[in-house]
Design an enzyme around this catalytic site. Structure first.
Site, PDB file in Angstrom:
ATOM      1  N   LYS A 145      22.865   6.301 -12.403  1.00 34.83           N
ATOM      2  CA  LYS A 145      22.297   7.480 -11.749  1.00 34.83           C
ATOM      3  C   LYS A 145      21.338   7.074 -10.611  1.00 34.83           C
ATOM      4  O   LYS A 145      20.917   5.929 -10.529  1.00 34.83           O
ATOM      5  CB  LYS A 145      21.584   8.359 -12.787  1.00 34.83           C
ATOM      6  CG  LYS A 145      22.534   8.893 -13.886  1.00 34.83           C
ATOM      7  CD  LYS A 145      23.680   9.684 -13.316  1.00 34.83           C
ATOM      8  CE  LYS A 145      24.441  10.592 -14.251  1.00 34.83           C
ATOM      9  NZ  LYS A 145      25.005  10.129 -15.483  1.00 34.83           N
TER      10      LYS A 145
HETATM   11  C1  LIG Z   1      25.581  11.080 -16.791  1.00 37.48           C
HETATM   12  C2  LIG Z   1      25.755  12.547 -17.054  1.00 37.48           C
HETATM   13  C3  LIG Z   1      25.344  13.138 -18.241  1.00 37.48           C
HETATM   14  C4  LIG Z   1      24.896  12.344 -19.427  1.00 37.48           C
HETATM   15  O1  LIG Z   1      23.773  11.568 -19.169  1.00 37.48           O
HETATM   16  P1  LIG Z   1      23.277  10.493 -20.258  1.00 37.48           P
HETATM   17  O2  LIG Z   1      21.884  10.165 -19.792  1.00 37.48           O
HETATM   18  O3  LIG Z   1      24.194   9.319 -20.175  1.00 37.48           O
HETATM   19  O4  LIG Z   1      23.298  11.134 -21.585  1.00 37.48           O
HETATM   20  C5  LIG Z   1      25.430  14.510 -18.370  1.00 37.48           C
HETATM   21  N1  LIG Z   1      25.925  15.282 -17.386  1.00 37.48           N
HETATM   22  C6  LIG Z   1      26.353  14.746 -16.227  1.00 37.48           C
HETATM   23  C7  LIG Z   1      26.904  15.657 -15.160  1.00 37.48           C
HETATM   24  C8  LIG Z   1      26.310  13.357 -16.032  1.00 37.48           C
HETATM   25  O5  LIG Z   1      26.804  12.816 -14.920  1.00 37.48           O
END
Ligand SMILES: *Cc1c(COP(=O)(O)O)cnc(C)c1O
Length: 376
Positions: A182
């Site tokens: 992210k």
């Molecule tokens: C990465 C992601 C998640 C989940 O995030 P985590 O921190 O890995 O639990 C949820 N929604 C979207 C749209 C994502 O890209």
């Protein structure tokens, strides 16, 4: 030249904060996390922020605090990562899939309202690829349906905004992810922001077993204090060891974003002549430019992935429609005519290499490869 799909921007320089935590009495959630939460409150102009160990566990804590459970429906766009739907399933509620708009791949107030039933308890609004949905108009649904909670999946949208507003302004809560790929990351992590004092009070407990006080607070001032538990919660707190990686990135978020915006602009102008579709960024929106997806028609997606991989260019798919994955096919059997945009986009989309440390040469390699492959 090989081009990676993703490279994070952290290095051993970021170990200073981790070392400070190791020299402090608390390895888990303590002073560092509180400081990051204050930083998040400033950044998003909200009174409450809670760090979590993932978006997923944060979302479970929010849904538990909202009382989502068996018998309830939660509206979820079919074009998202599986976690958005999974948290609903895990709590025994039912997912009500909705489609997204064809131009920007986002849900809007009309799509959401058409999916509301008397069982609807909450709505997940997904700010896909970093572009915020039109929260001003989606937020107005609260006037007509005050009993339905609005939750923003802002996993892609830390820095994004629309008409000057950031996530967390028109919803009950916005949830972020600091997962390894992210825009802002500590490997695994997340955060919840909310303007609601009552939801904040509940989330404080549901993100930590339902306990009335966290470890750091139980030992305040040297004397032990009893804690109680009056609701069910998950284990979603973020340890300071990881939280210590966040302050510098949050401080520099706008700089990192301007690099992403510059690189996205280079891709967009490089692809002008090509037979590919891009997700539109609306006037008034500043996308967090989390990913750079393109869309190719017909059955050419998997062929194009092979062609790019053959030239050393790594790509990914974000996402196939959640309704097309085996579990959801078996549980829901959603007809593709109900979510046509998600299904079509999901069959033709490819995410290109995209990250702030990407060089112009690497990017030019990707642009040249696509021209070579697609222009005959
Ligand atoms: C990465 C992601 C998640 C989940 O995030 P985590 O921190 O890995 O639990 C949820 N929604 C979207 C749209 C994502 O890209």
């Amino acid at each position: 030249m090989a081009v990676n799909f993703y490279k994070h921007g952290l290095s051993s320089k970021d170990a200073v904060g981790v070392a400070m935590v190791l020299d402090s009495p608390f390895l888990t959630s303590g002073a560092v996390g509180k400081q990051v939460e204050a930083q998040l409150c400033d950044y998003f102009e909200v009174p409450n922020a809670f760090l979590t160990n993932s978006w997923t566990n944060g979302a479970l804590a929010v849904l538990l605090a909202l009382g989502v459970g068996p018998g309830d429906e939660v509206i979820v766009p079919a074009m998202t990562f599986i976690a958005t739907a999974n948290v609903v399933e895990l709590l025994g509620a039912k997912v009500r899939f909705v489609d997204v708009r064809a131009d920007n791949l986002l849900v809007d107030a009309g799509l959401i309202e058409a999916a509301i039933t008397e069982k609807t308890k909450a709505v997940f609004v997904v700010h896909l690829y970093g572009q915020m949905c039109d929260m001003q108009s989606i937020g107005k649904l609260k006037d007509k349906y005050p009993h339905i909670s609005l939750v923003e999946d802002a996993a892609h949208c830390f820095e994004g905004r629309r008409d000057g507003d950031r996530p967390g302004k028109y919803s009950d809560a916005a949830i972020f992810s600091f997962y390894a790929t992210k825009n802002i990351t500590c490997g695994e992590g997340g955060a919840i922001v909310t303007r609601s004092p009552s939801l904040a009070g509940k989330v404080q407990k549901t993100r930590l077993h339902g306990m009335s006080a966290g470890a750091a607070d139980r030992f305040k001032e040297g004397s032990y204090r009893h804690w109680d538990m009056d609701c069910l919660g998950v284990k979603a707190n973020l340890p300071d060891l990881l939280a210590s990686l966040l302050p510098r990135q949050i401080e520099h978020a706008e700089q990192l974003l301007s690099t992403r915006i510059r690189l996205a602009g280079r891709y967009r102008s490089g692809f002008k002549e090509l037979p590919i579709r891009l997700a539109r960024v609306d006037a008034g929106a500043i996308s967090a430019e989390h990913l750079f997806p393109i869309h190719v028609g017909g059955d050419s997606r998997d062929w194009l992935i092979d062609e790019l991989n053959g030239r050393g260019i790594q790509v990914a798919v974000n996402y196939r429609s959640v309704t097309e994955l085996s579990y959801y096919k078996n549980q829901y059997a959603v007809d593709e005519s109900l979510v046509p945009v998600s299904v079509l986009w999901g069959r033709g989309t490819i995410s290109l290499p995209f990250y702030p440390t990407m060089t112009d040469d690497e990017q030019d390699e990707v642009i040249a490869a696509l021209h070579q492959i697609l222009v005959k």
